[in-house]
Design a protein around this motif. Structure first.
Motif, PDB file in Angstrom:
ATOM      1  N   ILE A   1      25.279  34.231  41.189  1.00 21.58           N
ATOM      2  CA  ILE A   1      25.824  34.797  39.825  1.00 21.58           C
ATOM      3  C   ILE A   1      26.943  35.460  39.976  1.00 21.58           C
ATOM      4  CG2 ILE A   1      24.939  36.830  38.390  1.00 21.58           C
ATOM      5  CD1 ILE A   1      22.187  36.396  39.049  1.00 21.58           C
ATOM      6  N   LEU A   2      27.418  35.915  41.141  1.00 19.50           N
ATOM      7  CA  LEU A   2      28.830  36.458  41.408  1.00 19.50           C
ATOM      8  C   LEU A   2      29.800  35.688  41.322  1.00 19.50           C
ATOM      9  CD1 LEU A   2      30.832  38.989  42.087  1.00 19.50           C
ATOM     10  CD2 LEU A   2      30.362  38.425  44.365  1.00 19.50           C
ATOM     11  N   PHE A   3      29.464  34.498  41.923  1.00 21.28           N
ATOM     12  CA  PHE A   3      30.567  33.533  41.951  1.00 21.28           C
ATOM     13  C   PHE A   3      30.731  32.884  40.643  1.00 21.28           C
ATOM     14  CE2 PHE A   3      30.653  34.634  46.415  1.00 21.28           C
ATOM     15  CZ  PHE A   3      32.146  34.265  46.840  1.00 21.28           C
ATOM     16  N   SER A   4      29.838  32.717  40.069  1.00 14.42           N
ATOM     17  CA  SER A   4      29.587  31.842  38.754  1.00 14.42           C
ATOM     18  C   SER A   4      30.756  32.709  37.726  1.00 14.42           C
ATOM     19  CB  SER A   4      28.245  31.812  38.098  1.00 14.42           C
ATOM     20  OG  SER A   4      27.490  31.277  38.836  1.00 14.42           O
ATOM     21  N   PHE A   5      30.419  33.889  37.719  1.00 15.69           N
ATOM     22  CA  PHE A   5      31.696  34.780  37.044  1.00 15.69           C
ATOM     23  C   PHE A   5      33.114  34.581  37.555  1.00 15.69           C
ATOM     24  CE2 PHE A   5      27.770  37.168  35.724  1.00 15.69           C
ATOM     25  CZ  PHE A   5      27.805  36.928  34.420  1.00 15.69           C
ATOM     26  N   SER A   6      33.069  34.786  38.965  1.00 22.43           N
ATOM     27  CA  SER A   6      34.715  34.782  39.418  1.00 22.43           C
ATOM     28  C   SER A   6      35.064  33.228  39.297  1.00 22.43           C
ATOM     29  CB  SER A   6      34.851  35.098  40.687  1.00 22.43           C
ATOM     30  OG  SER A   6      34.157  34.094  41.693  1.00 22.43           O
ATOM     31  N   SER A   7      34.429  32.202  39.363  1.00 24.41           N
ATOM     32  CA  SER A   7      34.918  30.890  39.159  1.00 24.41           C
ATOM     33  C   SER A   7      35.161  30.624  37.731  1.00 24.41           C
ATOM     34  CB  SER A   7      33.654  29.789  39.378  1.00 24.41           C
ATOM     35  OG  SER A   7      33.366  30.053  40.790  1.00 24.41           O
ATOM     36  N   LEU A   8      34.450  31.407  36.763  1.00 24.46           N
ATOM     37  CA  LEU A   8      34.833  30.893  35.140  1.00 24.46           C
ATOM     38  C   LEU A   8      36.095  31.378  34.857  1.00 24.46           C
ATOM     39  CD1 LEU A   8      31.166  31.115  33.552  1.00 24.46           C
ATOM     40  CD2 LEU A   8      32.701  28.889  34.264  1.00 24.46           C
TER      41      LEU A   8
ATOM     42  N   THR B   1      41.486  37.221  45.283  1.00 29.52           N
ATOM     43  CA  THR B   1      40.766  38.411  45.313  1.00 29.52           C
ATOM     44  C   THR B   1      39.177  38.334  45.672  1.00 29.52           C
ATOM     45  OG1 THR B   1      42.289  39.402  43.771  1.00 29.52           O
ATOM     46  CG2 THR B   1      40.209  40.291  43.881  1.00 29.52           C
ATOM     47  N   VAL B   2      38.731  37.378  45.097  1.00 30.41           N
ATOM     48  CA  VAL B   2      37.133  37.200  45.268  1.00 30.41           C
ATOM     49  C   VAL B   2      36.629  36.098  46.126  1.00 30.41           C
ATOM     50  CG1 VAL B   2      34.866  37.028  44.076  1.00 30.41           C
ATOM     51  CG2 VAL B   2      36.779  37.970  42.908  1.00 30.41           C
ATOM     52  N   ASN B   3      37.034  34.873  45.701  1.00 27.39           N
ATOM     53  CA  ASN B   3      36.404  33.698  46.274  1.00 27.39           C
ATOM     54  C   ASN B   3      36.834  33.673  47.819  1.00 27.39           C
ATOM     55  OD1 ASN B   3      35.724  33.311  43.865  1.00 27.39           O
ATOM     56  ND2 ASN B   3      36.498  31.276  43.392  1.00 27.39           N
TER      57      ASN B   3
ATOM     58  N   GLY C   1      31.545  44.361  46.896  1.00 23.11           N
ATOM     59  CA  GLY C   1      32.939  44.237  47.054  1.00 23.11           C
ATOM     60  C   GLY C   1      33.649  43.075  46.229  1.00 23.11           C
ATOM     61  N   GLY C   2      32.874  41.887  45.977  1.00 23.97           N
ATOM     62  CA  GLY C   2      33.310  40.943  45.179  1.00 23.97           C
ATOM     63  C   GLY C   2      33.575  41.186  43.738  1.00 23.97           C
ATOM     64  N   GLY C   3      32.263  42.004  43.605  1.00 24.48           N
ATOM     65  CA  GLY C   3      32.366  42.503  41.963  1.00 24.48           C
ATOM     66  C   GLY C   3      33.084  43.532  41.500  1.00 24.48           C
ATOM     67  N   ALA C   4      33.326  44.392  42.500  1.00 26.90           N
ATOM     68  CA  ALA C   4      34.639  45.755  42.335  1.00 26.90           C
ATOM     69  C   ALA C   4      35.948  44.767  42.311  1.00 26.90           C
ATOM     70  CB  ALA C   4      34.715  46.548  43.286  1.00 26.90           C
ATOM     71  N   GLY C   5      36.063  43.846  43.077  1.00 25.06           N
ATOM     72  CA  GLY C   5      37.375  43.319  42.947  1.00 25.06           C
ATOM     73  C   GLY C   5      37.761  42.388  41.871  1.00 25.06           C
TER      74      GLY C   5
ATOM     75  N   THR D   1      38.384  44.588  47.266  1.00 23.63           N
ATOM     76  CA  THR D   1      37.365  43.699  47.751  1.00 23.63           C
ATOM     77  C   THR D   1      37.045  43.688  49.103  1.00 23.63           C
ATOM     78  OG1 THR D   1      38.199  42.057  45.907  1.00 23.63           O
ATOM     79  CG2 THR D   1      36.483  41.217  47.589  1.00 23.63           C
ATOM     80  N   ILE D   2      38.278  43.710  49.833  1.00 23.43           N
ATOM     81  CA  ILE D   2      37.912  43.829  51.536  1.00 23.43           C
ATOM     82  C   ILE D   2      37.171  45.120  51.871  1.00 23.43           C
ATOM     83  CG2 ILE D   2      39.087  43.807  53.348  1.00 23.43           C
ATOM     84  CD1 ILE D   2      41.293  41.878  52.145  1.00 23.43           C
ATOM     85  N   ILE D   3      37.801  46.222  51.530  1.00 24.16           N
ATOM     86  CA  ILE D   3      37.432  47.576  51.790  1.00 24.16           C
ATOM     87  C   ILE D   3      35.848  47.784  51.578  1.00 24.16           C
ATOM     88  CG2 ILE D   3      37.743  50.159  51.465  1.00 24.16           C
ATOM     89  CD1 ILE D   3      40.591  49.703  51.344  1.00 24.16           C
ATOM     90  N   ILE D   4      35.382  47.515  50.140  1.00 23.27           N
ATOM     91  CA  ILE D   4      34.274  47.766  49.697  1.00 23.27           C
ATOM     92  C   ILE D   4      33.347  47.014  50.291  1.00 23.27           C
ATOM     93  CG2 ILE D   4      32.581  47.602  47.572  1.00 23.27           C
ATOM     94  CD1 ILE D   4      35.007  48.949  46.172  1.00 23.27           C
TER      95      ILE D   4
END
Lengths: 552, 78
Positions: free
Chosen positions: A151-158, A445-447, A468-472, A511-514
């Protein structure tokens, strides 16, 4: 689906009818000669690429064919296809335009576009190929929990795909405007319809072959164009530099560094986006699944690096030559003293100046084919996000009906096409290279961060990755919206709230810190199980053994 | 060489080479952005091209090295 294709073809026919009518009006108004030769070459290229799509469509039967082209490309073929994906409107049109505008500082973009490939090779090529199936998200989800990761990567990819698509749609619109003398929105709609046909019919196989053929033609065309540029200066680089300082409105400063980057945060943000962004682009990472093994994946990157590095040098010199060749010719500037069609059209003006209508037609056609192929690759990637990452992994819990999956992908293509058209219309005035870098910033940032952490850090857990990915991702989106291209140029405010050009420095850090803090403090049983699976994942990612250790 | 050796050697090479590449590029961008007068424009251009060629060679050498590393693996790869 057949009805949709027939409808699309009818729409194109109607569009061309309008195009012809509009062009006739334009021609009468301007008393300009239509570039019939250029237009003929252009249409021939579009028909050729549609033919390739048709042939590929007949060979596309399974989900593996649709997403990964059957996984049978050689390293050389896939290297050309990766180079084709990368040699997009942003690289060819945007970079030559940036060099034309900012001179020496354009070298950052030339080097930047080539700098990520060693990192892709060292960190990702083997491991992504050995762990994934159709998309890179399979890699991150290998030992982490599948549903939240998909789900997270679907959003970032789009988000990444749509930002990258803006650059291509804007480039296509400006190109058609210049070639046919048509309103910008016709071109954007035309590209949207054509890319929908490409992807929904032919899938990855068609997209790959169009990329391969296009990459070869673009490399040859670029080489010929840069040869003409050098020839016009008697093959003397010194003369090219001297002439540039004489005719450029910036004078001597066009050959001095420091015109483009004005603050340290934007400079570091740009460097980070270039270094890690390409390694997080969904449509590039998908290419590792079109080859049979990790050795072919490594070989793909070697060839891609060679072609991309060469092309960057060629495009830089085309932009540099354009300063001298176009700045002294008032015929290429409009009443507002801007170059006709915007800075993105620099390379096309040079081709017309040095090679006449024939070369202009060929370069326009190849550029358009480039944009179509890249947009098709992006659309395919977005469609696979819906069908594979959301339907197959999340809704069907890893047990999808293959026919339903391919159908979802094809219908998703239609939706993505519509969104792409809307975005192309909204961001008409942006430099395409700049927009592409924004998408690289989100990809980095995310992927990239989560891919690298999942592959190289035992401690990453699902909880850390998602938070982390969501916040980034959220911080990157907010900073992009608050920056000048959206806040000022689209929303019309006087000043941007986020004063820097790129969000990468802040969003990557978040992303990295969280991800690290949350993973370290994650004491759950699931987290412990995921850490325990790291050794087995690492062995399989390097050695390519069977994939039977999935956590769920 | 056994499988664990291969994994360790490759992981170390990947991380060191990536860090070195990042360091060089960030240094290059920083020079242009922060000390643009340190060298002439044409020298910046020349340095940029050297960096691109360095990347091409590095990637090619790494590919060959990886291939040789896998060939040295006891019993090959299943």
């Amino acid at each position: 689906m057949k009805k949709i294709h027939i409808l699309s073809l009818l729409l194109i026919a109607a569009l061309f009818k309008n195009i012809t009518a509009a062009h006739a009006v334009e021609t009468v108004q301007n008393s300009a000669e239509p570039k019939l030769l250029a237009i003929s070459i252009f249409i021939a290229f579009v028909i050729l690429s549609l033919g390739i799509t048709y042939i590929a469509a007949r060979r596309t039967k399974s989900a593996d064919d649709f997403y990964a082209g059957g996984g049978n490309l050689t390293g050389f073929q896939n290297g050309l296809a990766i180079a084709g994906d990368w040699m997009s409107a942003a690289t060819f049109l945007g970079m030559s335009g940036l060099v034309f505008l900012y001179g020496v500082d354009g070298i950052i973009f030339a080097v930047g576009a080539a700098i990520s490939w060693p990192i892709v090779m060292f960190i990702l090529a083997d491991r992504v190929r050995n762990l994934g199936q159709y998309t890179y998200v399979d890699v991150v989800a290998y030992r982490l929990s599948s549903t939240p990761i998909h789900i997270l990567f679907s959003f970032s990819s789009l988000v990444i795909i749509f930002l990258y698509m803006i650059a291509q749609m804007v480039g296509a619109g400006a190109l058609i405007q210049l070639l046919f003398g048509l309103p910008y929105h016709y071109a954007v709609i035309l590209v949207g319809i054509l890319m929908t046909i490409y992807v929904s019919l032919g899938g990855m196989l068609a997209t790959s072959w169009i990329q391969i053929i296009k990459a070869v033609i673009l490399l040859i065309g670029g080489t010929f164009l840069v040869f003409l540029v050098f020839k016009s200066f008697g093959f003397s680089i010194d003369m090219m530099f001297q002439r540039a300082t004489e005719v450029s409105p910036r004078g001597d400063s066009i050959l001095n560094a420091g015109n483009l980057l004005t603050d340290p945060i934007s400079a570091i943000g740009l460097a980070l986006a270039f270094l890690f962004g390409p390694a997080g682009l969904p449509h590039i990472l998908m290419r590792f699944f079109t080859v049979p093994n990790s050795a072919a994946a490594r070989s793909s990157v070697s060839y891609a690096m060679l072609f991309i590095g060469y092309f960057q040098i060629v495009v830089f010199f085309i932009g540099l030559g354009a300063i001298s060749l176009l700045s002294s010719d008032s015929g290429y500037f409009d009443a507002a003293s801007g170059i006709i069609g915007g800075s993105n059209m620099t390379a096309l003006h040079v081709s017309e100046l040095l090679g006449g209508e024939l070369l202009f037609g060929i370069v326009s056609a190849v550029t358009f084919a480039t944009i179509l192929a890249v947009v098709a690759g992006l659309t395919l990637s977005a469609a696979s996000t819906f069908s594979h990452d959301l339907y197959s992994a999340v809704i069907a819990k890893g047990k999808p009906n293959e026919k339903v999956e391919v159908s979802i992908s094809r219908f998703a293509t239609l939706g993505v096409g519509l969104v792409a058209i809307g975005l192309g219309l909204l961001f008409e005035k942006q430099n395409v290279a700049y927009m592409a870098v924004l998408s690289l910033a989100v990809a980095a940032t995310v992927n990239f961060v989560l891919l690298a952490l999942s592959l190289y850090w035992r401690g990453l857990t699902t909880r850390g990755a998602v938070l982390g990915g969501g916040a980034g991702l959220i911080s990157a989106i907010i900073l992009v919206v608050l920056s000048k291209p959206v806040w000022v140029d689209v929303f019309g405010y006087a000043e941007p709230i986020y004063p820097y050009d790129y969000p990468t420095l802040f969003s990557m850090t978040i992303t990295i810190i969280i991800a690290i803090i949350v993973s370290i403090t994650d004491k759950s049983d699931g987290g412990a199980k995921e850490r325990a699976l790291f050794d087995a994942q690492e062995a399989i990612s390097e050695l390519g053994a069977d994939k039977n250790i999935r956590s769920n | 060489m056994n499988k664990m050796d291969l994994i360790k050697v490759k992981r170390r090479a990947a991380l060191y080479l990536s860090a070195f590449t990042c360091f060089i590029f960030i240094g290059f961008v920083s020079l242009i952005a922060f000390i643009p007068t340190i060298m002439s424009g044409p020298n910046f251009i020349f340095s940029g091209f050297i960096l691109i060629i360095y990347n091409i060679i590095l990637v090619s050498l790494y590919g060959r090295w990886s291939k040789r590393l896998y060939a040295q693996l006891d019993g090959g790869i299943e």
